[in-house]
Motif scaffolding. Structure first.
Motif: not given
Ligand code: T3D
Length: 263
Positions: A136-153
């Motif tokens: 949901a981050f991008v929908n409020i103009g943020l970047v993914p966090d709390a580990g999402s960019t590490f875990l998700l890919p």
């Protein structure tokens, strides 16, 4: 049952069940909830806690809708989301990752933003058929966090991860299963029984072998092949010296189920 306001924590016979409990806010992560989550995970991970598996779920119709945006809005111009992450998210997510027991998440509804990061921090993610995942981050103009960019890919590959992160669209449980984001999808009314059965099996299993598996799965993300072989040998040395390993081998020879004690 420990005394918390925004979560509940039951511990029974080695299984801890942690439930996010702000159903009217879809279990959004308030400051209080984050501090209780940290206290809970510390309690679970404390030496001699006796906890051998953790199950995380949410109450009501959501798993977790991410950061509490009412609190974010109230911070106004003073808001520094980076500082918020470092101060109130990272301590919990790091302690969760450092637990030496298996973690299961039972996704009962929407898992959005940092709530999705929490969902996929588990070793095994089980989703209700009606659940969905949302970066949901991008929908409020943020970047993914709390580990999402590490875990998700690492879970679904870079192309799908980029699409989730950049498009901010709902990914239904069945698609998540097809993509390898979740371990299984079950009918909504079967979710908690299935999750408890799974977590109970892990709570009754060879705990120190699970700790080794968690550690090896983490190191495999960055190690070379040779380094990972070395890491496996080190972990196997420890595992082979546990009482549970001796019991497992003996049970096999005696043709009976193993009675693992987590030691
Ligand atoms: O500064 C920092 O803290 C940095 C950290 C950032 C980490 C993040 O997680 S950023 C991402 C934050 N999360 C979101 O952006 C998701 C926001 N929520 C939604 O987009 C939608 O609520 C959902 C798609 C998740 C669910 O939609 P729907 O239609 O099923 O439910 P709803 O009607 O929107 O929500 C139900 C109630 O929960 C509603 O309250 P109301 O109107 O009944 O009084 C809604 O306001 C509340 N709610 C939902 N999400 C949040 C929330 N309240 C506070 N924070 C939320 N995240």
């Amino acid at each position: 049952m420990a005394d918390f306001q925004s979560i509940t924590l039951e511990i029974e016979a080695g299984l801890a069940v942690l439930t996010l409990n702000r159903p009217d806010r879809l279990n959004a992560l308030s400051a209080q909830m984050k501090s209780e989550l940290l206290a809970a995970v510390r309690k679970i991970g404390a030496p001699y806690s006796g906890v051998r598996a953790l199950l995380i779920t949410g109450s009501g119709r959501g798993f977790c809708a991410g950061a509490d945006l009412a609190e974010s809005a109230a911070q106004g111009d003073l808001r520094d989301a980076g500082a918020n992450l470092i101060d109130s998210y990272h301590p919990f997510f790091l302690e969760l990752a450092a637990l030496e027991i298996p973690v299961v998440s039972a996704i009962n509804g929407v898992a959005a933003g940092a709530g999705m990061s929490l969902a996929i921090s588990a070793d095994l993610v089980l989703a209700a058929r009606s659940a969905y995942f949302l970066q949901a981050f991008v929908n409020i103009g943020l970047v993914p966090d709390a580990g999402s960019t590490f875990l998700l890919p690492r879970l679904i590959g870079t192309q799908r991860a980029r699409a989730m992160m950049m498009l901010g669209e709902k990914v239904p449980a069945e698609t998540a299963l097809e993509w390898g984001l979740v371990y299984d999808v079950v009918d909504d009314d079967k979710l908690m029984d299935t999750a408890r059965t799974l977590a109970r099996k892990l709570a009754n299993g060879p705990t120190r072998a699970y700790a080794g598996i968690r550690s090896l799965m983490k190191s495999s993300a960055d190690n070379s092949y040779a380094e990972q072989l070395q890491a496996e040998a080190g972990a196997q040395r420890l595992a082979s010296r546990t009482s549970d390993s001796a019991e497992g081998v003996m049970a096999f020879v005696q043709k009976r189920p193993a009675d693992f004690k987590g030691k």
